[in-house]
Write an enzyme that holds these catalytic residues in place. Structure first.
Site, PDB file in Angstrom:
ATOM      1  N   PRO A  63      32.870  43.626  87.839  1.00  0.00           N
ATOM      2  CA  PRO A  63      32.036  42.779  88.695  1.00  0.00           C
ATOM      3  C   PRO A  63      32.853  42.332  89.900  1.00  0.00           C
ATOM      4  O   PRO A  63      33.965  41.821  89.759  1.00  0.00           O
ATOM      5  CB  PRO A  63      31.700  41.595  87.782  1.00  0.00           C
ATOM      6  CG  PRO A  63      32.855  41.521  86.826  1.00  0.00           C
ATOM      7  CD  PRO A  63      33.317  42.933  86.625  1.00  0.00           C
ATOM      8  N   CYS A  65      36.811  33.872  87.248  1.00  0.00           N
ATOM      9  CA  CYS A  65      36.774  33.748  88.706  1.00  0.00           C
ATOM     10  C   CYS A  65      37.643  32.570  89.148  1.00  0.00           C
ATOM     11  O   CYS A  65      37.399  31.430  88.750  1.00  0.00           O
ATOM     12  CB  CYS A  65      35.347  33.548  89.203  1.00  0.00           C
ATOM     13  SG  CYS A  65      35.262  33.407  91.007  1.00  0.00           S
TER      14      CYS A  65
END
Length: 333
Positions: free
Chosen positions: A19, A105
């Protein structure tokens, strides 16, 4: 879809598309899947946005390409009830093969709302996975870093496995490192040896040769590839077949043109009424690293016709087709 997706896909050789915000959208996923990626993962989607932000099944981050398969939807969030409802909506709207939780993240704007900050309070992350598992019959996985500012990856991975995760992806850096230094594949190997579920390794994989070495040495079920796949979907074919691929400049140009057509078809006209491919300005030059002479034209494209014109020196000098739908067909076999 039914449980066991990851186990079924991992029975075959290959690698996974990571991703990547601003990159792993539906057109790039389509190209990776066609070249043999085991599965692809969407750009991360806010659970609060899905549940409280008025989003719908038209959300581009989640919407599949027509006929898209083997796609995992990645969510981020920090509240069990919100994430559980987001899982239900994502499953209903986007028909994913599995659901992934972003625990990696490091971007500051995500802190406090999920992502790598949860590595500071892993017990919260465990509750999130448990809540997500209770909301779906699909496999639920998690993508982590080694820790917030120190390596706690084995402890965290074991907790996630106990909470019901079907698979864990480990990026070999702490959140504090962001993308500096080198990924620690020895730490990834320790995680793979310490949990009873499959582990996918991530970090600094730019070639098929690197992927093979890392997978063997770390003992992971597969590797995940991010930057190394941008402008190079053939890396998935190489890892799926075991044979390295060296596309010609013409083939690379044709695929870059097709990427532009997929983009225009998926996103449609913008506010100007133009099927713009401007977001691909950062991607298209990466298809042709040996042709820096084309870079200036590729970073200024707006339409598919512009892309065809910029790539004309590698496509036999054929003038750009009058419509995006005909460009690839007229320029490439």
């Amino acid at each position: 879809m039914t449980p066991g997706f990851y186990a079924r896909r991992l029975a075959a050789p290959g690698a996974v598309l990571a991703p990547m915000a601003g990159y792993s959208d539906a057109p790039l996923r389509q190209l990776a899947a066609e070249e043999g990626a085991l599965w692809t993962v969407s750009e991360m989607i806010s659970a609060r946005g899905l549940v409280l932000g008025g989003e719908s099944e038209t959300l581009p981050l989640g919407r599949p390409y027509p006929g898209e398969r083997e796609r995992v939807v990645q969510l981020f969030g920090a509240e069990p009830d919100i994430l559980a409802e987001a899982v239900r909506r994502a499953e209903r709207w986007f028909t994913p093969a599995a659901i992934d939780l972003n625990l990696g993240c490091p971007v500051p704007k995500v802190r406090g709302r999920g992502g790598a900050c949860l590595l500071q309070t892993p017990e919260v992350a465990y509750r999130l996975v448990t809540a997500m598992r209770g909301a779906t019959r699909l496999d639920v996985s998690a993508k982590i870093r080694l820790g917030w500012d120190e390596d706690r990856s084995v402890e965290i991975a074991q907790g996630l496995a106990a909470a019901g995760a079907s698979l864990i992806t480990v990026h070999g850096r702490t959140s504090a490192q962001r993308y500096a230094g080198e990924a620690d594949w020895e730490a990834i190997a320790r995680v793979a040896a310490a949990v009873p579920i499959p582990v996918v390794g991530s970090g600094d994989i730019l070639t098929a040769a690197q992927a093979r070495v890392r997978q063997q040495e770390a003992g992971v079920a597969a590797v995940m590839i991010g930057r190394g796949a941008v402008g190079n979907p053939w890396i998935f074919r190489a890892l799926a077949t075991g044979e390295d691929v060296n596309p010609s400049a013409a083939e690379r140009a044709c695929t870059a043109l097709r990427h532009a057509e997929l983009h225009a078809a998926f996103y449609g006209p913008d506010r100007r009424g133009v099927a713009s491919v401007r977001p691909l300005r950062k991607v298209l030059p990466r298809y042709l690293p040996d042709h820096p002479d084309l870079r200036d034209a590729l970073v200024q494209v707006d339409t598919v016709a512009d892309v065809a014109a910029a790539l004309a020196p590698l496509l036999g000098g054929v003038p750009p087709a009058p419509t995006p739908a005909r460009a690839y067909a007229e320029h490439c076999p």
